[in-house]
Design a protein around this motif. Structure first.
Motif, PDB file in Angstrom:
ATOM      1  N   SER A  68      44.286 -23.833  45.124  1.00 45.23           N
ATOM      2  CA  SER A  68      43.658 -22.836  45.984  1.00 45.23           C
ATOM      3  C   SER A  68      43.925 -23.149  47.453  1.00 45.23           C
ATOM      4  N   ARG A  72      45.955 -20.727  50.015  1.00 48.27           N
ATOM      5  CA  ARG A  72      45.375 -20.287  51.288  1.00 48.27           C
ATOM      6  C   ARG A  72      46.324 -20.565  52.444  1.00 48.27           C
ATOM      7  N   LYS A  92      44.497 -13.537  47.292  1.00 48.04           N
ATOM      8  CA  LYS A  92      43.781 -13.223  46.048  1.00 48.04           C
ATOM      9  C   LYS A  92      43.988 -14.329  45.019  1.00 48.04           C
ATOM     10  N   VAL A  95      41.642 -17.110  45.851  1.00 51.42           N
ATOM     11  CA  VAL A  95      40.287 -16.817  45.372  1.00 51.42           C
ATOM     12  C   VAL A  95      40.179 -17.117  43.882  1.00 51.42           C
ATOM     13  N   ALA A  98      40.199 -20.849  43.227  1.00 50.48           N
ATOM     14  CA  ALA A  98      38.935 -21.451  43.673  1.00 50.48           C
ATOM     15  C   ALA A  98      37.813 -21.145  42.697  1.00 50.48           C
ATOM     16  N   ARG A  99      37.793 -19.913  42.196  1.00 52.17           N
ATOM     17  CA  ARG A  99      36.746 -19.547  41.225  1.00 52.17           C
ATOM     18  C   ARG A  99      36.898 -20.368  39.943  1.00 52.17           C
ATOM     19  N   GLN A 102      35.906 -23.873  40.500  1.00 46.27           N
ATOM     20  CA  GLN A 102      34.519 -24.012  40.967  1.00 46.27           C
ATOM     21  C   GLN A 102      34.454 -24.647  42.358  1.00 46.27           C
ATOM     22  N   HIS A 104      33.604 -23.912  45.804  1.00 45.04           N
ATOM     23  CA  HIS A 104      32.831 -22.907  46.540  1.00 45.04           C
ATOM     24  C   HIS A 104      33.407 -22.656  47.927  1.00 45.04           C
ATOM     25  N   ARG A 107      36.702 -20.774  48.006  1.00 46.37           N
ATOM     26  CA  ARG A 107      36.540 -19.357  47.691  1.00 46.37           C
ATOM     27  C   ARG A 107      36.072 -18.575  48.914  1.00 46.37           C
ATOM     28  N   LEU A 111      38.296 -15.635  50.876  1.00 50.59           N
ATOM     29  CA  LEU A 111      37.745 -14.287  51.091  1.00 50.59           C
ATOM     30  C   LEU A 111      37.749 -13.933  52.575  1.00 50.59           C
TER      31      LEU A 111
END
Length: 294
Positions: A68, A72, A92, A95, A98-99, A102, A104, A107, A111
């Motif tokens: 992630s 980014r 995207k 995101v 990251a989801r 887990q 946080h 994420r 966004l």
């Protein structure tokens, strides 16, 4: 980075090593803020393709978090290179990683960046949607709330909701005290850009001036880009001599970075300066910008 590359992953694929992927993300980040997005665009995009293949189906939360972070950083490189569809897709992906991992904070960051990418396109609706998603995540830290509030304020300004935009921008400044010096300077620059989008030229100029003073020693890329926006604000406020003075500084720092965004701003400065093209100071700076764009 050199240390990490000496440690092979269990199956021989370095892109399945969280430390290796994290080191690549840091390297992409340093290259971007030192020299701009065009310089490392191809390599950054290649790294992302490789890590995307390597982590497919992985449940390794550390690896997904590193993936992630890399996505980014690559999205920001693509954004600076003005490859917005690619930047949005990479954002995207960040995101999603990251989801799954887990992570946080990653994420929220992804966004926020998606909100910024869409605002840059002038798409306030999607900018608002992503910023509100970031703000809605549980246990968001004040530092992340500041950056998400900035993006929400910019999006609302694009939608003509100036009162609510001002509230969000004020909130960003209010809770941004936990940011690092670099992050706070970038936040103030973002406030300046949001005010510029709304046609508040004087307020935009003042915020951008503060950002340039703070961030130029930390990032040639952002220093040059925010200075270009400050020049634009000065011309929009019908202050051609101030704009010409700032442009002289800009033409000294612009060659230090390779940024398609900056090139776009320089082209806009040429257009904005046209009404004063016969003013000697402006005429000289227009020649300097023309030399940079050829």
């Amino acid at each position: 980075m050199a240390t990490v590359t000496l440690i092979p992953s269990a199956d021989g694929n370095p892109y399945r090593d969280p430390d290796y992927v994290g080191a690549i993300a840091e390297k992409v980040n340093r290259s971007l803020y030192e020299s701009g997005g065009l310089t490392g665009f191809q390599n950054a995009s290649r790294h992302l393709r490789r890590v995307q293949n390597a982590v497919a189906g992985s449940r390794d939360t550390r690896l997904l978090g590193s993936a992630s972070a890399l996505a980014r950083q690559v999205s920001l490189v693509q954004y600076d290179a003005r490859r917005l569809p690619q930047a949005q897709e990479a954002g995207k992906l960040a995101v999603a990683f990251a989801r799954a991992g887990q992570d946080h904070d990653a994420r929220v960051g992804a966004l926020n960046e998606l909100a910024m990418f869409y605002a840059y396109q002038g798409d306030g609706r999607r900018g608002e949607w992503y910023a509100r998603q970031a703000l809605a995540l549980p246990e968001i830290s004040p530092a992340w709330e500041a950056r998400a509030s900035l993006q929400l304020g910019r999006a609302l300004g694009l939608l003509g909701e100036k009162r609510h935009s001002a509230m969000s921008l004020d909130r960003a400044r209010e809770v941004g005290t936990d940011l690092t010096d670099f992050q706070y300077a970038d936040l103030i620059g973002g406030v300046g850009v949001a005010l510029y989008d709304q046609g508040s030229w004087k307020a935009a100029h003042d915020a951008l001036h503060e950002a340039v003073e703070r961030i130029s020693p930390l990032s040639p890329l952002l220093g040059a880009n925010y200075l270009a926006r400050q020049v634009q604000a000065a011309f929009q406020a019908s202050e051609p001599l101030l704009a010409a003075e700032l442009t002289t500084t800009l033409t000294r720092v612009a060659p230090l970075v390779s940024s398609a965004r900056l090139d776009g701003y320089l082209t806009e400065v040429m257009t904005l300066s046209t009404p004063w093209r016969d003013v000697p100071e402006v005429k000289d700076t227009r020649e300097q910008i023309r030399a940079l764009l050829t």
